[in-house]
Design a protein around this motif. Structure first.
Motif, PDB file in Angstrom:
ATOM      1  N   SER A 189      33.199 -12.530  -6.562  1.00 21.67           N
ATOM      2  CA  SER A 189      33.278 -13.005  -7.946  1.00 21.67           C
ATOM      3  C   SER A 189      31.939 -12.953  -8.672  1.00 21.67           C
ATOM      4  O   SER A 189      31.890 -12.945  -9.903  1.00 21.67           O
TER       5      SER A 189
ATOM      6  N   THR B 171      29.788 -10.866  -9.807  1.00 20.61           N
ATOM      7  CA  THR B 171      29.625  -9.437 -10.083  1.00 20.61           C
ATOM      8  C   THR B 171      28.222  -9.095 -10.572  1.00 20.61           C
ATOM      9  O   THR B 171      27.705  -8.012 -10.268  1.00 20.61           O
TER      10      THR B 171
ATOM     11  N   ARG C 108      25.844  -6.309  -8.768  1.00 23.96           N
ATOM     12  CA  ARG C 108      25.336  -5.133  -9.467  1.00 23.96           C
ATOM     13  C   ARG C 108      23.816  -5.012  -9.317  1.00 23.96           C
ATOM     14  O   ARG C 108      23.293  -3.912  -9.120  1.00 23.96           O
TER      15      ARG C 108
ATOM     16  N   ASP D   6      27.781   2.542 -12.431  1.00 20.01           N
ATOM     17  CA  ASP D   6      29.152   2.269 -12.888  1.00 20.01           C
ATOM     18  C   ASP D   6      29.890   3.548 -13.267  1.00 20.01           C
ATOM     19  O   ASP D   6      31.127   3.567 -13.310  1.00 20.01           O
TER      20      ASP D   6
END
Length: 478
Positions: free
Chosen positions: A212, A214, A218, A451
């Motif tokens: 969770s 994130t 990253r 991404d």
């Protein structure tokens, strides 16, 4: 999953304990080589007092960058693909091992979807050996490129001028040949990971971070990839500075021996670029050739020529060339902009590590203040250590040269790598994993690239301009 994380945490504690033990052993050897040489010489020139430590570290350690090549494969070699890794023969067992590795690649901060495990699984099930060979060989090559060189394309690595040697030292074909000859697909691919312990710390943190979170995930992925942009093995003895941390480390066998606070380039055109260079010598009591932006733009040239008494008091001399341009040089002395030393590390950017007379600035929280070069606290300690380790001078010679007040360049026989890096999450000098301010705004393009879909045929060197940055005494940030 919970039991797995507990195991990883226990491994992390054992790993940190091992590092502490290894560091203590190195430090004991560090002191032992020079006995009680933690004693020192003090410079007595006004405003220039610095404690000088002249210890050798590991006199016989290799200071040059070293990257291990794959071991000689054992067993039958299926085919010689060193020169052409495009397609090799894959057994079903090897293909399944490759598929399992892809499915676990998230542990290295990479996305399994980039390597199309669905298509590899279909090729295994279909039984078409030619199709399987093509699919497995292509996917294996992608994995090698991303694990060895980093997944981030060069255009997203802002001001990154390091050329990673690993593609030459660990060619894709040779890596594939070893993997297929031994059948140890996971081992061979895992050995491409950076050997630096900070990469392992980021990897452990990634495993412990809830899905969770994130944002943290990253940032961990981005900074793990930054380690892959460097040589896999940084060498036995080197200097490494993380620009956003404002710290320089003298490192032996990946253990920190000394740390020094730094002042780095201010954001904008003065931002310090990322480099991997080599110290070829130490300059004690350097002169400073004043850039024309100050000589002409700020009127220093006219002031030096028109006010000889002021010029002498501040160590300046000026000459006028045939073209009318004035060259101003500041002689060695307590107010010289480069302080008492600089490390000679030739590069197109004219970036180097040096001293400064403005040592009070090392107490500032914001130390992004220079015109690009890196100013180092306790600079004479660093200079003497590098000169001694490089076998350019004995400790007594280094003390004598540094206190002479005369310009002296000491070439070193054993060169030392210098890595100027940019990590916004990493292990600090106290051994704690934490975030650092993204002072140059270099995270965004890396995060965006990770991404985005994976890019193939990536460039190995940047196309960015190599801006020559000339440091000076002025402070460019508050």
């Amino acid at each position: 999953m919970k039991a797995h994380l507990l195991d990883r945490k226990a491994e992390g504690r054992q790993y940190r304990h091992m590092l502490m033990v290894n560091r203590e052993l190195i430090l004991m050897r560090f002191v032992g080589l020079f006995g009680v040489l933690a004693t020192t010489a003090m410079l007595t020139a006004p405003g220039m007092a610095q404690t000088l430590y002249a210890q050798d570290i590991l006199g016989n350690e290799d200071a040059a960058p070293v990257t291990a090549t794959p071991g000689s494969p054992t067993g039958e070699v299926v085919q010689d693909i060193a020169a052409n890794p495009a397609v090799a023969h894959w057994s079903i067992d090897n293909a399944n091992a490759l598929l399992a590795f892809i499915e676990g690649i998230g542990a290295e901060g990479l996305d399994p979807a980039d390597y199309r495990p669905d298509l590899l699984r279909e090729a295994i099930a279909a039984g078409d050996r030619d199709a399987l060979n093509r699919r497995a060989s292509g996917v294996f090559a992608w994995l090698v490129e991303d694990l060895r060189d980093g997944r981030t394309p060069m255009e997203a690595r802002r001001q990154w001028f390091v050329v990673d040697p690993d593609a030459d030292l660990l060619p894709t074909g040779e890596v594939m040949m070893e993997a297929l000859a031994t059948g140890e697909i996971a081992r061979v691919l895992s050995e491409l990971n950076p050997t630096h312990p900070d990469y392992a710390a980021l990897r452990t943190a990634l495993a412990e971070t809830p899905a969770s979170d994130t944002r943290r995930i990253r940032m961990l992925r981005a900074n793990m990839d930054r380690w892959r942009w460097l040589a896999r093995d940084l060498g036995g003895q080197y200097l490494i500075t993380n620009v956003p941390e404002y710290q320089l480390r003298l490192t032996v066998n990946n253990q920190i021996i000394r740390t020094y606070r730094t002042i780095v380039g201010a954001p904008g055109r003065s931002a310090t670029p990322q480099l991997a260079e080599t110290v070829e010598g130490v300059v004690f009591n350097p002169t400073w050739t004043v850039p024309q932006s100050i000589v002409r733009g700020e009127g220093l040239g006219a002031r030096v020529l028109n006010n000889p008494a002021w010029a002498r008091a501040n160590g300046y001399s000026a000459t006028r060339g045939a073209n009318g341009w004035v060259t101003v040089v500041q002689q060695p002395g307590p107010n010289n902009s480069l302080g008492r030393m600089k490390l000679d590390m030739p590069n197109p950017h004219a970036i180097f590590l040096h001293d400064t007379p403005q040592r009070h600035l090392f107490d500032s929280a914001n130390r992004a203040r220079s015109h690009g070069c890196i100013r180092v606290e306790r600079a004479l300690e660093l200079a003497m250590t590098v000169a001694i380790l490089g076998r350019g001078a004995t400790r007594d010679e280094a003390v004598e040269i540094s206190t002479s007040g005369e310009y002296t360049r000491v070439p070193v026989e054993r060169t030392m790598p210098v890595y100027i890096t940019y990590f916004t999450m990493g292990v600090d000098i106290d051994g704690n994993l934490r975030s650092f301010e993204d002072i140059y705004g270099r995270d965004a393009p890396v995060l965006a690239a990770l991404d985005a879909p994976r890019q193939g045929n990536r460039a190995r060197a940047t196309s960015e301009e190599a801006v020559e940055i000339i440091d000076d005494i002025r402070t460019t940030a508050s």
